[in-house]
Design a protein around this motif. Structure first.
Motif, PDB file in Angstrom:
ATOM      1  N   UNK A  51       0.848  -1.094  -0.042  1.00 21.36           N
ATOM      2  CA  UNK A  51      -0.160   0.185  -0.086  1.00 21.36           C
ATOM      3  C   UNK A  51       0.729   1.330  -0.071  1.00 21.36           C
ATOM      4  N   UNK A  52       0.700   2.161   0.821  1.00 24.10           N
ATOM      5  CA  UNK A  52       1.639   3.153   1.079  1.00 24.10           C
ATOM      6  C   UNK A  52       2.741   3.121   2.320  1.00 24.10           C
ATOM      7  N   UNK A  53       2.873   1.905   2.750  1.00 20.96           N
ATOM      8  CA  UNK A  53       3.685   1.797   3.834  1.00 20.96           C
ATOM      9  C   UNK A  53       5.024   0.873   3.567  1.00 20.96           C
ATOM     10  N   UNK A  54       6.322   1.425   3.751  1.00 23.10           N
ATOM     11  CA  UNK A  54       7.361   0.562   3.514  1.00 23.10           C
ATOM     12  C   UNK A  54       7.274  -0.398   4.680  1.00 23.10           C
ATOM     13  N   UNK A  55       7.591  -1.601   4.123  1.00 26.44           N
ATOM     14  CA  UNK A  55       7.600  -2.580   5.299  1.00 26.44           C
ATOM     15  C   UNK A  55       9.333  -3.137   5.290  1.00 26.44           C
ATOM     16  N   UNK A  56      10.104  -3.129   4.375  1.00 28.38           N
ATOM     17  CA  UNK A  56      11.210  -3.371   4.740  1.00 28.38           C
ATOM     18  C   UNK A  56      12.266  -2.741   3.912  1.00 28.38           C
TER      19      UNK A  56
END
Length: 221
Positions: A51-56
């Protein structure tokens, strides 16, 4: 999950994620540029976005092995993740395997800042030899001076006070020319204490790449 490969125009995406998630400078875009400047490493950097979020976020250092047309991969103090979960970790290592396949790697060396291997990681062989220190100390500079001093050994506090009485001052310099003064002291200290140091170019390149981003400072007494 969307994979984004980081180039210079997108470096802030990676660097900001590292800052927000206690990532190490060894995973920063600039550290990759620094290592690449010596010609031994090729560095590829990625973030995984949902989505709009960086996870790694992670930087993979690729080094050629002479004569056999193969490479090995190295990930210092990474990968950095927003949270640990099995599926995310599986995607990270699947990404590394797929994206770096063209380099013909024969092994991956990884030195993350974790105590235990999380779920979703591949089977790893523990190596007794380490490139990065096994343990580091972090000093919280937001504390007041008395609180910081109280955490030092009594001998250290004594030496600090002696220095103050003798008028020793610590200054931050923004002059590249002061690297020479630093190197003169470093060489003298390494000879006295019998430890190895890099050539001058190493420290000069470190300054040239990190200082414009205000990611490094030189202090002199």
């Amino acid at each position: 999950m969307e994979l984004i490969e980081i180039d210079k125009s997108k470096k802030n995406i990676l660097n900001n994620f590292l800052k927000e998630n206690n990532g190490c400078f060894l995973q920063s875009y600039e550290w990759g540029e620094f290592k690449n400047s010596f010609g031994f490493w090729d560095v590829r950097r990625f973030v995984l976005k949902e989505g709009n979020e960086i996870k790694a976020g992670f930087s993979v250092f690729v080094r050629k092995i002479p004569y056999i047309n193969k490479t090995f991969l190295y990930i210092p103090r990474g990968p950095v993740t927003k949270d640990q979960n099995k599926e995310l970790n599986r995607i990270i290592f699947a990404t590394i395997k797929k994206q770096c396949k063209i380099s013909k790697p024969i092994f991956l060396k990884i030195e993350p800042e974790i105590e235990n291997i999380p779920e979703g990681w591949p089977d790893l062989v523990k190596n007794k030899k380490h490139i990065q220190p096994r343990c580091t100390s972090i000093l919280d500079l937001t504390k007041n001076e008395d609180s910081i001093l109280s955490g030092f050994e009594s001998k250290t506090r004594y030496n600090i006070r002696i220095g103050q009485k003798k008028g020793v001052e610590i200054i931050r310099t923004d002059e590249r020319s002061d690297i020479k003064n630093f190197l003169d002291i470093l060489k003298e200290t390494s000879k006295r204490q019998k430890f190895l140091i890099h050539q001058n170019k190493y420290y000069e390149s470190l300054w040239d790449i990190f200082y414009p981003e205000k990611m490094i400072h030189l202090f002199m007494a």
